[in-house]
Design an enzyme around this catalytic site. Structure first.
Site, PDB file in Angstrom:
ATOM      1  N   GLU A  99       0.810  -1.228   0.000  1.00  0.00           N
ATOM      2  CA  GLU A  99       0.000   0.000   0.000  1.00  0.00           C
ATOM      3  C   GLU A  99       0.841   1.275   0.000  1.00  0.00           C
ATOM      4  O   GLU A  99       0.528   2.222  -0.722  1.00  0.00           O
ATOM      5  CB  GLU A  99      -0.970   0.018   1.189  1.00  0.00           C
TER       6      GLU A  99
ATOM      7  N   HIS B  61      -9.267  -4.935  10.743  1.00  0.00           N
ATOM      8  CA  HIS B  61      -9.931  -4.745   9.449  1.00  0.00           C
ATOM      9  C   HIS B  61     -11.218  -3.929   9.578  1.00  0.00           C
ATOM     10  O   HIS B  61     -12.040  -3.927   8.673  1.00  0.00           O
ATOM     11  CB  HIS B  61     -10.273  -6.104   8.820  1.00  0.00           C
TER      12      HIS B  61
END
Lengths: 377, 325
Positions: B60, B129
């Site tokens: 990322e 998450h």
């Protein structure tokens, strides 16, 4: 491979790990006749000297201004490393771009940013290149393909890789030079950038300006590596090379090879350029704990890149003592005038604090889509 | 009018903007060959090819940073994060680089990047998450954050985001992906920074964003049916810029405010909204401002308890009745 990274309990400063072959680079350059240099005219060579001299005098003037208390924050000097910026950038063409870390003054002057706006930026003045909003670490000149000036170690590596991606996407034959220090090579962002550049065949050249110390930590105490920092490129299937950063001819020659590789094959390269900074990490670093004074003295006296270039050109009959004197005098005067300009410039207005944040806010009514409150009390 | 799912509406926005501007590219993990982890980008690789729809490695910081750099040269990347929770490993790129570069360059450089993906709890996947970083990111001047609650808004806001010259972070919600709603075929955008009154009412203003809007609408129905209370629901849609006027207009009408969000309470979006209401409409209030947030703990895994942790219509009803008391 050594286990030197495990020997952290060193009692005295550890010596630089520059390769043996680069330790005494004085003397005629083996790269003078390299194809990258064969076409240089006398005027070109003098210009390269002038560009290094301008960077040196600008920064020496910065030290004075800093000591006068007119420059706040950090001031990371490039003194000693001039041949890296000047050598690498001097082989670029019109679609080639660059991005660097916070030791960014040399690159800025080399791409043609003017001393006045650079000096004014250091003093936080409205006439600064970033209107006093960036400071020493954040110079930008997108009109000159110069994308900063970035404060977080290694954070510019993905950005530069993105610039290279954009060039390829737009079908332009160009590349992006991504400069970083030896301290950046342990940042995850740099490795992620390496991977993407190699995976996607991007025209990017990672340039490690290895001055031996990441702030006060020597390479030996910071970095496990397979013999050199650039060699890590092999792990990503990238080409790499080691460069003597005290020899302008060599910097140009080896950069030109990497640029050609980027232009013709869209392949990335890692160049590790050995160089040395004479001053502390920043002006806030008293520079007393991690390296010997003798080491600094040795570099200053025997390996100074400007002196070596001067010697090279005196030998070639390109420079004369009189020309050397006049170039240095002019550079010093330019730097002094820049300091005067910065002194005389106004600070930014209070209103400007909330400008230049959003394009949409600065261009209200012109094709903007945003509404609502965007800047809060 | 065609009925589209929230997922299809987002896809339609990307398709239309890719056709409109060749500089728009899609990048992210599994967006191309896999057709998207949530099938949001399904079919886009086939239609636009690998030069426009690009699978990235799980990296990322690298690929978001690459998108930021590319946007400085005029590419308009629409980056998909599989979870906004994963933005945390790219924080330097998202905040320091995308958010600051225009300012630090004195306005010389723009960064027209869009980062989109789900930012929600409630899916039984545990704390790592389930982050909802809209308040944290909107706290940085230079960044815009939008949180669509309906298919119509999802399409319109994403299209506006892609055309915007500043970084816009679009926070979606996996639980909403299958929600259906009317979405016009013709080209439209939802301007960023304009709230929407999703339900008109006279007795209480509920301010919400994202899925909390849906929860609040359900609560409003219960309040009307069971308690005879008329609730107005204001959907912020955009966190920064924030539509203060729509919030204040509603509060001036109802004189009572309840703020609902799926964030944890500390420094949530509603902390700012509460400040604005008390600062600009203090004399209009007939009761203290109420708040419903997620219970202040890392997101719990256990499904029945996570359902308790996140605001539910029942909790909103309970809090509303307190504000109305």
């Amino acid at each position: 491979m050594s286990n030197r990274h495990l020997t952290t309990a060193v009692a005295k400063p550890t010596a630089l790990t520059h390769p043996e072959s680069l330790k005494n680079p004085a003397g005629p350059s083996a790269f003078a006749k390299d194809p990258a240099n064969a076409g240089l005219t006398k005027a070109d060579k003098v210009k390269l000297y002038t560009q290094m001299a301008r960077i040196r005098h600008f920064e020496q003037r910065c030290i004075r201004t800093y000591q006068q208390g007119k420059i706040g924050g950090f001031l990371h000097l490039y003194v000693g490393q001039e041949a890296v910026a000047v050598g690498t950038l001097s082989v670029l063409g019109k679609n080639d771009h660059l991005i660097t870390g916070y030791r960014d003054h040399g690159h800025a002057l080399m791409v043609g940013m003017d001393m006045n706006s650079c000096m004014a930026e250091l003093q936080g003045k409205a006439t600064g290149c970033s209107k006093g909003k960036g400071g020493s670490m954040h110079y930008f000149a997108p009109d000159k393909n110069y994308w900063g000036g970035h404060g977080i170690v290694g954070g510019q590596a993905p950005l530069g890789t993105g610039i290279a991606y954009a060039l390829k996407q737009k079908g332009l034959k160009g590349c992006c030079l991504v400069y970083m220090g030896d301290g950046a090579v342990n940042q995850g962002a740099v490795h992620e950038a390496y991977n993407l550049a190699a995976l996607w065949d991007l025209p990017v050249i990672f340039i490690i300006e290895n001055n031996g110390y990441s702030m006060g930590t020597s390479q030996e105490r910071s970095t496990a590596h397979p013999g050199s920092l650039a060699k890590r490129a092999e792990g990503y299937g990238m080409d790499w090379d080691l460069v003597n950063g005290h020899d302008l001819y060599e910097v140009r020659a080896k950069t030109a090879i990497a640029v050609k590789r980027a232009h013709e094959k869209n392949r990335p390269t890692v160049l590790e350029i050995f160089t040395y900074r004479y001053f502390g990490h920043s002006m806030a670093d008293p520079d007393k704990t991690y390296r010997d004074k003798e080491e600094i003295k040795g570099y200053r006296e025997e390996k100074d890149p400007i002196k070596l270039w001067e010697k090279e050109l005196l030998n070639e009959g390109v420079l004369t003592d009189a020309l050397v004197a006049s170039i240095n005098e002019a550079a010093m005067e330019e730097a002094n005038k820049a300091a005067d300009f910065a002194d005389a410039s106004p600070y930014p207005t209070v209103e400007s604090i909330t400008q230049d944040i959003y394009w949409e806010e600065d261009n209200r009514g012109k094709d903007t889509t945003s509404r609502g409150t965007i800047i809060f009390e | 009018m065609p009925i589209l799912s929230y997922r299809e509406a987002i896809r339609a926005a990307m398709r239309e903007e890719m056709k409109r501007d060749e500089n728009v590219v899609i990048m992210g993990e599994e967006v191309a060959q896999f057709n998207g982890a949530y099938k949001v980008t399904e079919g886009l690789l086939k239609e636009f090819g690998p030069k426009r729809v690009i699978d990235t490695p799980i990296s990322e910081a690298g690929f978001i940073g690459l998108g930021v750099g590319a946007s400085m040269l005029g590419i308009r990347p629409v980056m998909e994060l599989m979870f906004w929770s994963f933005s945390y490993v790219a924080f330097d790129q998202i905040v320091n680089n995308a958010g600051n570069i225009r300012y630090m360059s004195g306005g010389l450089i723009n960064c027209p990047i869009v980062i989109r993906g789900p930012a929600n709890g409630g899916t039984n996947v545990g704390a790592t998450h389930s982050h909802t970083p809209e308040a944290m990111l909107a706290a940085h001047p230079g960044i815009k954050v939008v949180c669509p609650a309906t298919p119509y808004d999802a399409k319109g806001l994403l299209k506006a985001a892609i055309r915007d010259n500043d970084p816009v972070y679009v926070m979606e919600n996996t639980i909403l992906y299958n929600d259906k709603g009317e979405v016009p075929d013709e080209d439209y955008i939802v301007p960023i920074g304009v709230a929407d009154v999703k339900r008109a009412g006279t007795d209480l203003t509920i301010v919400a964003h994202g899925r909390a809007v849906i929860t609040s609408l359900k609560a409003a129905e219960i309040l009307e049916a069971e308690h005879g209370v008329s609730v107005e629901v204001v959907d912020l849609r955009s966190i920064r810029p924030l539509d203060e006027e729509t919030i204040l207009t509603s509060v001036r009408k109802t004189h009572r405010a309840l703020l609902v969000e799926e964030n944890k309470p500390f420094c949530g979006v509603d902390a700012q909204v509460a400040y604005i209401i008390q600062s600009k409409a203090f004399d209009e209030l007939d009761a203290p401002i109420g708040r419903v947030s997620s219970i202040d703990a890392p997101q719990i895994y256990s499904k029945p308890l996570e359902d308790v942790q996140i605001p539910s219509p029942a909790r909103v009803v309970e809090a509303a009745l307190k504000v109305l008391a």
